[in-house]
Write an enzyme that holds these catalytic residues in place. Structure first.
Site, PDB file in Angstrom:
ATOM      1  N   HIS A 284       0.834  -1.196   0.000  1.00 23.83           N
ATOM      2  CA  HIS A 284       0.000   0.000   0.000  1.00 23.83           C
ATOM      3  C   HIS A 284       0.869   1.247   0.000  1.00 23.83           C
ATOM      4  O   HIS A 284       1.902   1.302   0.668  1.00 23.83           O
ATOM      5  CB  HIS A 284      -0.927   0.004   1.220  1.00 23.83           C
ATOM      6  CG  HIS A 284      -2.060  -0.956   1.080  1.00 23.83           C
ATOM      7  ND1 HIS A 284      -3.140  -0.955   1.905  1.00 23.83           N
ATOM      8  CD2 HIS A 284      -2.283  -1.941   0.190  1.00 23.83           C
ATOM      9  CE1 HIS A 284      -3.991  -1.908   1.543  1.00 23.83           C
ATOM     10  NE2 HIS A 284      -3.477  -2.518   0.514  1.00 23.83           N
TER      11      HIS A 284
ATOM     12  N   LYS B 240     -13.460   4.186   7.512  1.00 23.64           N
ATOM     13  CA  LYS B 240     -13.779   5.336   6.661  1.00 23.64           C
ATOM     14  C   LYS B 240     -15.285   5.437   6.438  1.00 23.64           C
ATOM     15  O   LYS B 240     -15.846   6.535   6.345  1.00 23.64           O
ATOM     16  CB  LYS B 240     -13.047   5.189   5.328  1.00 23.64           C
ATOM     17  CG  LYS B 240     -13.350   6.273   4.302  1.00 23.64           C
ATOM     18  CD  LYS B 240     -12.416   6.130   3.118  1.00 23.64           C
ATOM     19  CE  LYS B 240     -12.942   6.899   1.926  1.00 23.64           C
ATOM     20  NZ  LYS B 240     -14.042   6.210   1.248  1.00 23.64           N
TER      21      LYS B 240
END
Length: 827
Positions: free
Chosen positions: A31, A472
């Site tokens: 990532h 999120k």
């Protein structure tokens, strides 16, 4: 950990059973949050090594000390002269090489050293126990296709080929050292008949090389055997056929590829068997020290790393499978518009496809590149498992799983390519999907086709839980609680259907993405959900901190093993959590969710505040990863990946995803009945889940700085918008901070963790100036039109304003790197 086993009265039989059942896998990802270049990491590690040699008083003579000083100064000079900013965006091959760097430089030695240390400690108190290879490594680097158009079948094979080359070369180097060392002569030593027979077989297999070794080695059997092994490993390095590029001229693979050379080892088990023959012969001859030295470490390395170094996971978004299947069905005339069907209609079609022995993906089909991408991926997985072994590609992960058809679509592609035992792993990411995960899997476990598939996988089911997107989507408190409840339901579902459930925790580096101290996180898992089996992602940004140095890598892995072992001992962490506590958390979660969603998704102007008050637009120029920051080209927060979402809030020192909404939930709960504060304090003291959550909250609140954050808010052009949202965030921060301190105790944040508190206090004075610089630079850069990067040729022809934009862009990116390194847990 050994003292803990003794304290709890764990018998040797109980401990052996636990070790045999344990399965821990740490899975590296690429990532894009590792802002530091590999060149800087390697030089920093070199400095750490130099300082360690000085601390250990290894510099005995004036000449050694002078040489040490020159090495230190030259390395520091190189650090200053190395560009901290990548001028070119990383490609998947760069990420693959970065992952291999940690394997080569640290983990190849650190992991077997961890096993050796564990065995030595066990031998003092549990001398008869055998330690199986329960801790292994995995990787997404080269296999994670979700949202990354640059990762495909070729990328996967490149990763596996490079990993194979590196690990086999490591084995050859070690075997060469052993061959040089093991000079025992038959005049003074004896070997077992089994080893003698193996040497004779090798001599028959390699007659020319046997003559090349010469007559002397006939009297030195260990050296001779090791030399044969070294030669055979060289033949094993021959590139496999799968390295040829894939084309759209699709043809199914044969069921088996012929080996590249008859003298090559066909698999790691053959090499392991030879090494064990050598060890057993040494032990039989009384050469115990030689048997337990470098040779034992090599045996452990082969057990753990095989011929692939780390197993590769492949991941793709569920929508990509549906699109590919829809096109296949349309092209072959079986279904005009699969995507328009409801779930029941899709299942009917999938049932027919899975029950049909014919292959649908025949040569000559006119398909889009996107569909070929999916087909070639499954083709490559089959080929890789044939050539490197089934463990080389360990599973197939489906991002954003929300229905049974998502699983059956992947099962269909597996059927097309003869992958009848490739574990299919659903990834549940949003709050709604976490709610629904047991419904999806409950239907899967009773579905005839999927149930039959499970039998091929020994009735073992991995389930991946997404920390990043759930946080999120619903906020940090709701994410944490929904993950907790989902695990309990999944454990119960597994028992009901007699399916072994292994939970795969998709933790990020930052608290807002499920990060934080790993030991406390494992102990905080619900009772009965670990049971010795766990997979955990290790994010790209954390690799240099956790695995950059040998001793730190061992320490991190020790924490994981200890946490899993303690969580898996019956009676230790399986006390029933009072229903009242769970009800309280459910209410707090609902309240925090409402508060979080009302700001992030309910306020239409919030996106403008976010884009201007954080460097979200600028961090994309860092070239720190090969994957785009957004899943689509839309501006909506829903389409922004969790990584840049957290990264940008950390840069602006708001650290908002890691705490927002918690304070309002706690305040509303306590205000109804003040005595509830004492109740929450008891829960914090007695419940590992809540303790880990609130301790992580303390850390992120300590890293946030609202004074600096207000400077970032000054970049928001709309004054009314700036004042309204800034005030809302500030009030929620103050509320959360005050209530967390009251619950955990003390006068300030982290009074319960003085070392971490002091670490952050010492670090902030070095990071804070970078934040002030960044705000000023962002203001100037945006006034000129935003980021711009120029290469050397472009600089000569650029206008003065363009050159200034390029200089400001470079300066902003330097501050981003500095803040990321200083604040840590950045994404």
């Amino acid at each position: 950990m050994i003292a803990f086993f003794q304290e709890k009265g764990i018998t040797p039989d109980q401990l052996q059973h636990l070790l045999d059942e344990m399965s821990i896998e740490l899975v590296f990802t690429a990532h894009p949050t590792e802002a530091t270049r590999r060149s800087l990491i390697t030089k920093s590690n070199r400095i750490a090594g130099l300082l360690e040699s000085r601390d250990n008083d290894l510099l005995k003579t004036p000449r050694q000390r002078a040489q040490w000083q020159r090495s230190l100064e030259s390395t520091i000079d190189l650090l200053w002269r190395t560009d901290a900013i990548r001028r070119v965006r990383q490609q998947p091959i760069d990420e693959i090489k970065m992952g291999i760097y940690y394997l080569d430089e640290v983990l190849y030695k650190a992991l077997p050293d961890l096993y050796a240390e564990f065995e030595e400690l066990l031998a003092e108190h549990y001398p008869t126990l055998h330690v199986p290879p329960f801790l292994r490594l995995g990787s997404w680097i080269g296999g994670d296709q979700d949202g990354n158009p640059f990762v495909g079948a070729d990328t996967m094979h490149t990763a596996l080929r490079l990993q194979r080359e590196h690990i086999i070369n490591h084995y050859r180097d070690t075997i060469e050292l052993l061959a040089q060392e093991y000079s025992q002569s038959l005049t003074h030593a004896h070997i077992t008949p089994e080893l003698q027979a193996a040497i004779e077989r090798d001599a028959h297999l390699l007659p020319e090389y046997d003559r090349e070794l010469g007559p002397q080695t006939t009297l030195e059997p260990y050296r001779r055997k090791l030399s044969f092994m070294w030669k055979r490993l060289g033949a094993t390095l021959t590139p496999p056929t799968s390295t040829e590029p894939y084309t759209q001229t699709f043809a199914p693979l044969s069921r088996h590829e012929e080996p590249s050379s008859s003298i090559a080892f066909q698999n790691a088990q053959e090499l392991l068997a030879d090494l064990i023959l050598v060890r057993d012969s040494l032990l039989a001859g009384g050469e115990t020290e030689l048997a337990h030295g470098l040779l034992t470490r090599l045996i452990r390395q082969v057990e753990v790393f095989g011929f692939y170094f780390v197993s590769l996971d492949v991941r793709q978004h569920s929508e990509r499978h549906a699109q590919a299947l829809a096109e296949l069905l349309s092209t072959t005339g079986l279904c005009k518009d699969y995507r328009a069907l409801d779930e029941e209609q899709r299942l009917n079609i999938l049932n027919n496809l899975l029950g049909d022995p014919r292959v649908l993906t025949r040569p000559g089909l006119q398909l889009s590149p996107e569909t070929w991408h999916i087909l070639h991926t499954f083709q490559a997985i089959r080929q890789a498992r044939d050539e490197y072994g089934k463990k080389a590609v360990s599973c197939y992960i489906i991002s954003m799983t929300s229905s049974l058809s998502d699983l059956l679509e992947v099962q269909f592609f597996c059927k097309e390519f003869g992958l009848n035992d490739l574990p299919i792993v659903p990834l549940f990411e949003t709050i709604a999907d976490l709610h629904n995960c047991t419904n999806v899997l409950g239907h899967a476990f009773t579905h005839p086709a999927y149930s039959a598939y499970l039998e091929q996988c020994q009735r073992q089911q991995q389930v991946m839980l997404g920390y990043s997107d759930s946080s999120k989507d619903g906020g940090i408190l709701t994410s944490g609680w929904e993950l907790y409840e989902a695990q309990l339901r999944l454990a119960a579902l597994g028992k009901e259907h007699q399916v072994g459930i292994t939970l795969f925790h998709g933790r990020g580096g930052a608290i807002g993405r499920g990060g934080g101290p790993i030991y406390e996180a494992i102990l905080g898992q619900p009772a009965g959900t670990v049971n010795g089996h766990i997979r955990i992602t290790e994010q790209g940004e954390m690799l240099s901190f956790k695995y950059g140095l040998h001793d730190i890598a061992i320490r991190n892995m020790e924490l994981v093993v200890t946490g899993v072992a303690r969580s898996s001992i019956p009676g230790e962490y399986d006390n029933e959590v009072p229903q009242e506590w769970r009800d309280i958390m459910r209410d707090l979660s609902a309240s925090a969710h409402e508060r979080y969603r009302s700001l992030i998704y309910g306020d239409s102007s919030f996106i403008s505040f976010f884009e201007q008050a954080t460097p979200i637009s600028e961090i994309g120029w860092l070239n720190i990863g090969s994957r785009p920051a957004r899943r689509t080209k839309n501006r909506a927060i829903e389409d922004l990946r969790a990584i840049p979402w957290v990264f940008s809030w950390m840069q602006s020192r708001y650290v908002l995803p890691s705490w927002y909404g918690v304070g309002s939930a706690l305040e509303a709960y306590i205000d109804e009945h003040p005595e509830r504060l004492e109740q929450l304090q008891r829960m914090y003291q007695r419940w590992p889940f809540l303790r880990a959550f609130l301790d992580n909250l303390q850390m992120t609140l300590s890293k946030a700085d609202m004074h600096i954050a207000q400077r970032y808010a000054s970049l928001v052009e709309d004054q009314a918008l700036r004042q309204r949202i800034s005030k809302q965030i500030q009030e929620e921060y103050d509320r959360t901070r005050a209530l967390v301190v009251r619950i955990v105790g003390g006068q300030d944040l982290l009074d319960t963790s003085r070392v971490l508190q002091e670490s952050i206090r010492r670090r902030n004075p070095y990071v804070d100036p970078l934040s002030y610089f960044q705000v000023t630079l962002l203001q100037r850069l945006r006034a000129l039109g935003g980021p711009l990067m120029l290469d050397k040729d472009e600089e000569a022809e650029a206008s003065a304003e363009q050159q200034e934009r390029a200089r400001l862009t470079y300066a902003v990116l330097l501050t981003v790197n500095g803040i990321a390194a200083g604040v840590r847990n950045t994404g």
